[in-house]
Structure formats: structure tokens, C-alpha cells
Design a protein around this motif. Structure first.
Motif, PDB file in Angstrom:
ATOM      1  N   ILE A 119      40.060 -21.799 -31.755  1.00 38.65           N
ATOM      2  CA  ILE A 119      39.716 -21.568 -30.350  1.00 38.65           C
ATOM      3  C   ILE A 119      38.337 -20.927 -30.262  1.00 38.65           C
ATOM      4  O   ILE A 119      38.125 -19.811 -30.735  1.00 38.65           O
ATOM      5  N   ALA A 120      37.393 -21.656 -29.657  1.00 39.53           N
ATOM      6  CA  ALA A 120      36.042 -21.145 -29.470  1.00 39.53           C
ATOM      7  C   ALA A 120      35.586 -21.357 -28.029  1.00 39.53           C
ATOM      8  O   ALA A 120      34.397 -21.451 -27.748  1.00 39.53           O
ATOM      9  N   SER A 121      36.539 -21.433 -27.132  1.00 42.09           N
ATOM     10  CA  SER A 121      36.267 -21.586 -25.706  1.00 42.09           C
ATOM     11  C   SER A 121      35.986 -20.205 -25.103  1.00 42.09           C
ATOM     12  O   SER A 121      36.162 -19.178 -25.771  1.00 42.09           O
ATOM     13  N   PRO A 122      35.555 -20.129 -23.845  1.00 47.85           N
ATOM     14  CA  PRO A 122      35.347 -18.817 -23.211  1.00 47.85           C
ATOM     15  C   PRO A 122      36.620 -17.975 -23.209  1.00 47.85           C
ATOM     16  O   PRO A 122      37.740 -18.500 -23.109  1.00 47.85           O
ATOM     17  N   GLY A 123      36.460 -16.657 -23.306  1.00 46.96           N
ATOM     18  CA  GLY A 123      37.591 -15.748 -23.448  1.00 46.96           C
ATOM     19  C   GLY A 123      38.711 -15.909 -22.439  1.00 46.96           C
ATOM     20  O   GLY A 123      39.891 -15.855 -22.814  1.00 46.96           O
ATOM     21  N   PRO A 124      38.419 -16.118 -21.143  1.00 47.27           N
ATOM     22  CA  PRO A 124      39.510 -16.242 -20.172  1.00 47.27           C
ATOM     23  C   PRO A 124      40.450 -17.416 -20.434  1.00 47.27           C
ATOM     24  O   PRO A 124      41.570 -17.422 -19.923  1.00 47.27           O
ATOM     25  N   ALA A 125      40.030 -18.407 -21.222  1.00 44.38           N
ATOM     26  CA  ALA A 125      40.878 -19.555 -21.516  1.00 44.38           C
ATOM     27  C   ALA A 125      41.754 -19.347 -22.749  1.00 44.38           C
ATOM     28  O   ALA A 125      42.616 -20.183 -23.044  1.00 44.38           O
ATOM     29  N   HIS A 126      41.578 -18.237 -23.448  1.00 45.33           N
ATOM     30  CA  HIS A 126      42.249 -18.067 -24.734  1.00 45.33           C
ATOM     31  C   HIS A 126      43.757 -17.875 -24.625  1.00 45.33           C
ATOM     32  O   HIS A 126      44.517 -18.387 -25.456  1.00 45.33           O
ATOM     33  N   GLU A 127      44.209 -17.108 -23.633  1.00 45.22           N
ATOM     34  CA  GLU A 127      45.639 -16.815 -23.549  1.00 45.22           C
ATOM     35  C   GLU A 127      46.457 -18.099 -23.429  1.00 45.22           C
ATOM     36  O   GLU A 127      47.439 -18.296 -24.165  1.00 45.22           O
ATOM     37  N   GLU A 128      46.083 -18.966 -22.512  1.00 43.26           N
ATOM     38  CA  GLU A 128      46.820 -20.209 -22.322  1.00 43.26           C
ATOM     39  C   GLU A 128      46.821 -21.041 -23.603  1.00 43.26           C
ATOM     40  O   GLU A 128      47.858 -21.599 -23.998  1.00 43.26           O
ATOM     41  N   ALA A 129      45.686 -21.111 -24.267  1.00 41.02           N
ATOM     42  CA  ALA A 129      45.601 -21.905 -25.491  1.00 41.02           C
ATOM     43  C   ALA A 129      46.446 -21.304 -26.611  1.00 41.02           C
ATOM     44  O   ALA A 129      47.127 -22.031 -27.348  1.00 41.02           O
ATOM     45  N   LEU A 130      46.428 -19.997 -26.749  1.00 37.30           N
ATOM     46  CA  LEU A 130      47.236 -19.339 -27.779  1.00 37.30           C
ATOM     47  C   LEU A 130      48.725 -19.568 -27.545  1.00 37.30           C
ATOM     48  O   LEU A 130      49.472 -19.912 -28.472  1.00 37.30           O
ATOM     49  N   LEU A 131      49.178 -19.381 -26.315  1.00 36.21           N
ATOM     50  CA  LEU A 131      50.594 -19.556 -26.022  1.00 36.21           C
ATOM     51  C   LEU A 131      51.018 -21.015 -26.216  1.00 36.21           C
ATOM     52  O   LEU A 131      52.129 -21.289 -26.692  1.00 36.21           O
ATOM     53  N   ALA A 132      50.135 -21.949 -25.875  1.00 32.63           N
ATOM     54  CA  ALA A 132      50.444 -23.361 -26.097  1.00 32.63           C
ATOM     55  C   ALA A 132      50.532 -23.670 -27.586  1.00 32.63           C
ATOM     56  O   ALA A 132      51.407 -24.437 -28.027  1.00 32.63           O
ATOM     57  N   ALA A 133      49.657 -23.070 -28.382  1.00 32.13           N
ATOM     58  CA  ALA A 133      49.715 -23.270 -29.834  1.00 32.13           C
ATOM     59  C   ALA A 133      51.001 -22.677 -30.404  1.00 32.13           C
ATOM     60  O   ALA A 133      51.658 -23.285 -31.265  1.00 32.13           O
TER      61      ALA A 133
END
Length: 341
Positions: free
Chosen positions: A73-87
């Protein structure tokens, strides 16, 4: 290609593009399987010449792309939570660039989600832990040769700040690296923060409080100070000195080529973090790929990402109020037994 770890890279900006290059050209045992970025033209440019990569404008779609075994994950910080939970929902191992999640509440949700899994899936991207000088300093402190560490003196300077940079970002974006480095080097949580504001540099944009002097207290009585100066004008400098009971040790003294001629000496100064910490990023991603292929997770945890978010938020409140602010961490789950481990 079936023997290689297929990685979905989320974000194709400067950091994401550099990781795409790294996975394709530097790190063995992995390949770029998918890339996601709302700007698909930028993503296409980042993967130009790399075979077998699917490009998506949606991060979750990239996680479900064929051949994806892990996520960077190297997207902007506000997008990280959704990506982490999806992973997590897909059981995919993750390397997430800092900030893991910018706000403490969101970061805690990530910690709790991984703790419910009962196993670690994610590593937070604090690359200084992989820098050769930082690792030598960590080893020296752990050896006890210099006695207990009493103070850390840190310097963090940038040539200039980007247009969107705010006074709070000096702490929650720049000093967040020192927050994690201090926790890791000392093996202690940070318990309070005070921010002093000297006269701002004339080079700082209007309204930006730059430089700042940040002081952290630790749970066992050590002090950490950080001079952060993001418009110094001359280069990117990161230094750290540990002062201990029986001696001191300093890293980051710009060990670059020095040219002496015509009665003077000239030394190159790195201009940004991708130059100064290029080797650390290589080591970090290589270690993540190697561990992931063995079914293991090493390196900074999501608890480390959460702790950095909480300390940074306290730092911002200290900056705005001019007062000392205590750090209030949630109870640490057993999954993350030791500080900075």
C-alpha cells in the motif's frame, strides 16, 4: 511466474512508482501482478514495459485480480484503512507505507481487526529500521556497552515543503519517522510531547511554523528531542545521536563523497528521502518479500503504526496549545508483545 510472489501495488505516485520499479528490477522472488490508482494513466506509465500487470482505478479490484498473493500500500494515508481491512478479509499479507492510518481511531480499528485474526498479516513501512546506520545504532544500544540511553538528539531537514504542507504535517508526516525510530531504538513507549516554536524561517511559506523543536518523554525517563526543519534550502538531512551513561553514538553525518580541489572541499548532500534511504527501502521490501514467501510477518507491526498515530496526534495538540500533552495509548494486544518489535 508462478513461483514469484504476486504483489498488488496500491498507489502509483512517487512512492508507489518507486516500489513498482523496486519489485520489478531490484527485489528477487516477487513480481508486480496488479496496480491500482485513480489516475490510470499514471498507473499505466509506472508499469510500462512490465509484463502481466493488470491496472485498476479501484484498490479493492486490484486485490481480487488474478495472481495477487500480497499487497503493498503506497496510496495516500486516508485510503489505507479501507485497503488494510480489505486485505485482512482476503487473508493477504500487507506492507503498508506510513502513515499506516493517519488518525488514531482508524489505526486502532486496524489493530483490533488484525488482533481478531489472531495472527499478523501486516507490516508498517517505517524504513529507517532497515537503514544500515540505524541498525548499527540499535545493536550498540542493545549491547549495553554504553550503559542506559538517557537522551536522543534528532535532526530532520528537508530542502523545501510541498505546497499543501501544513504546520501539523511537520509532526504527523515528517516527525512520525522519529517517533517510530525512538520507540524502536529505546524499546520504550513515548508518554508525553512538548513542541517549541522558534521564529519561522523566511524561507517557510506564509503561515507555516517551520522549524519546530519537539521533545518527547519516554516511559523509563529518557528524553528525545527532534529539530524538524522542512524548508532548510540546502538538502535532506537525518541525524540521530544517542547519549548514554557511558558514552554517545551519532549516525547520519552524510558519509558521501568529498571532493577537494582548488583550496576547498565540497561534499554532496542528498536532496530527498528516496536518495538518502534508497538502500533502506530496498532492504525493507526484500525482507518483506522473503518473509511473506515463508508465511511469516516481520518488521514494524500495525501496533507500531497505531502508536505513531497517537503520539503524532498528541504532538499536533501540543503544537496548537503550546502545552505539554500526555500520550494515551489503548491497551496493547498480546499479539504485539514488545515495544518496537
Amino acid at each position: 511466474m508462478g513461483d514469484l510472489l504476486g504483489v498488488a501495488v496500491l498507489g502509483a505516485g512517487r512512492m508507489g512508482a518507486d516500489h513498482i520499479r523496486r519489485l520489478d528490477q531490484v527485489v528477487s522472488g516477487a513480481r508486480v501482478a496488479a496496480v491500482a490508482d485513480p489516475d490510470t494513466a499514471r498507473a499505466e506509465e509506472a508499469v510500462d514495459g512490465i509484463e502481466g500487470v493488470s491496472v485498476h482505478d479501484d484498490a479493492v479490484a486490484a486485490l481480487d485480480a488474478p495472481g495477487v498473493d500480497a499487497v503493498l500500500i503506497a496510496s495516500p494515508g486516508p485510503a489505507h484503512e479501507e485497503a488494510l481491512l480489505a486485505a485482512f478479509a482476503r487473508g493477504l499479507p500487507v506492507l503498508c507505507e506510513k502513515p499506516m492510518v493517519p488518525d488514531p481511531a482508524g489505526a486502532l480499528r486496524v489493530v483490533e481487526a488484525e488482533a481478531r485474526l489472531g495472527r499478523r498479516l501486516a507490516q508498517t513501512g517505517f524504513m529507517r529500521r532497515y537503514d544500515a546506520e540505524y541498525r548499527r545504532l540499535k545493536s550498540l544500544l542493545e549491547s549495553g556497552r554504553l550503559g542506559r540511553p538517557l537522551m536522543l538528539h534528532c535532526t530532520h531537514r528537508n530542502v523545501s515543503s510541498p505546497p499543501h504542507f501544513t504546520s501539523a504535517m511537520l509532526i504527523n508526516s515528517s516527525v512520525s519517522h522519529e517517533i517510530d525510530a525512538a520507540r524502536w531504538l529505546l524499546g520504550q513507549e513515548l508518554t508525553a510531547v512538548t513542541v517549541l516554536r522558534p521564529t519561522s524561517s523566511q524561507a517557510a511559506p506564509d503561515g507555516l511554523l517551520d522549524p519546530q523543536f519537539v521533545v518527547f518523554e519516554t516511559e523509563h525517563g529518557a528524553l528525545v528531542d527532534v529539530e524538524v526543519f522542512v524548508n532548510c534550502g540546502f538538502g535532506y538531512q537525518v541525524r540521530c545521536e544517542a547519549v548514554c551513561e557511558a558514552g554517545s553514538a551519532r549516525i547520519g553525518d552524510d558519509h558521501t563523497m568529498v571532493v577537494t580541489a582548488r583550496g576547498s572541499a565540497q561534499q554532496d548532500v542528498p536532496q530527498d528521502y528516496l536518495v538518502r534511504f534508497a538502500d533502506a527501502y530496498d532492504r525493507e521490501v526484500r525482507a518483506w518479500v522473503d518473509a511473506t514467501r515463508k508465511g511469516r510477518v516481520t518488521g514494524p507491526s500495525v501496533w507500531d503504526g497505531y502508536a505513531a498515530a497517537v503520539v503524532a496526534e498528541a504532538g499536533v495538540r501540543a503544537l496548537e496549545s503550546g502545552r505539554r500533552v500526555a500520550v494515551d495509548l489503548a491497551p496493547r494486544p498480546h499479539l504485539y508483545a514488545e515495544v518496537g518489535r
